[in-house]
Scaffold this active site. Structure first.
Site, PDB file in Angstrom:
ATOM      1  N   ASP A  34      27.929  43.713  36.448  1.00 51.92           N
ATOM      2  CA  ASP A  34      29.266  43.219  37.007  1.00 51.92           C
ATOM      3  C   ASP A  34      29.361  41.752  36.617  1.00 51.92           C
ATOM      4  OD1 ASP A  34      31.359  43.626  38.892  1.00 51.92           O
ATOM      5  OD2 ASP A  34      29.816  42.644  40.193  1.00 51.92           O
ATOM      6  N   ASP A  36      31.582  39.122  39.309  1.00 48.54           N
ATOM      7  CA  ASP A  36      31.816  38.527  40.644  1.00 48.54           C
ATOM      8  C   ASP A  36      30.869  39.178  41.587  1.00 48.54           C
ATOM      9  OD1 ASP A  36      33.838  37.353  39.193  1.00 48.54           O
ATOM     10  OD2 ASP A  36      35.197  38.776  40.030  1.00 48.54           O
TER      11      ASP A  36
END
Length: 209
Positions: A34, A36
């Site tokens: 991922d 953020d």
């Protein structure tokens, strides 16, 4: 792939960008991350490249995969685009800064996929439970198809259970949850990633691929 306004959009709400020229043989496992909250500090809906700060300890993880010829793939939900908070242009600038900061630490990403579909979105982006939006596995499966990956040996690192569920549903081997707890999801093993010893465990898993 159709491009819109110069952006690598496979469809209105799906960004698919090859960010390295490395050619990988078919059947390689991958490291999925991922963005953020996992690679960079989560600031809510990041739209300012000047505010991007990497999380401690993540660049060496990516570098370890680079050294071993393991594709590194970012898979990120971007509902801020769907909601109209910012556009693909701001996403491109922030993402470019993330990759720039990683490169300064000798860490490189090979592909970036971003999903802007969301039920609270506008126009063509207003899609509930889109197959590309995590926890659905669409972005991981798309990367697997494009790069000929062995998903069954691949790993994922994220900061939300949706990341782990996407990994489980894509058939990945294992996941690490930033700032989270260890658990299992349908037999899918999730390890915490909170301190140096957890990072070392992840590094060991990467080295064994």
């Amino acid at each position: 792939m159709a491009e819109s306004e110069g952006f690598p959009l496979a469809e209105p709400g799906l960004w698919v960008e090859r960010t390295s020229a490395t050619n990988f043989p078919d059947g390689r496992p991958a490291l999925f991350l991922d963005r953020d909250g996992t690679i960079n500090v989560d600031t809510g809906y990041p739209d300012d490249p000047a505010a991007v700060v990497l999380r401690d300890g993540i660049a060496p993880v990516i570098e370890a995969a680079n050294v071993r010829g393991i594709p590194v793939i970012v898979v990120t939900n971007q509902s801020g685009i769907a909601r109209g908070y910012f556009g693909w242009d701001a996403f491109a600038r922030v993402n470019g800064r993330v990759l720039e900061l990683l490169a300064e630490q000798n860490a490189f990403v090979d592909m970036v996929l971003a999903c802007a579909y969301h039920e609270a979105g506008r126009g063509a982006l207003a899609v509930a439970d889109h197959p590309m939006r995590k926890p659905n596995p669409g972005m991981l499966l798309e990367a697997g198809r494009r790069l000929g990956l062995d998903l069954s040996r691949s790993l994922i690192v994220g900061d939300k259970l949706a990341d782990m569920e996407a990994g489980q549903r894509a058939g990945l081997a294992r996941g690490w949850l930033a700032d989270g707890e260890g658990s299992t999801i349908g037999g899918f093993s999730v390890s915490p990633l909170r301190g140096a010893h957890h990072v070392e465990e992840l590094l060991t898993a990467i080295r064994s691929l």
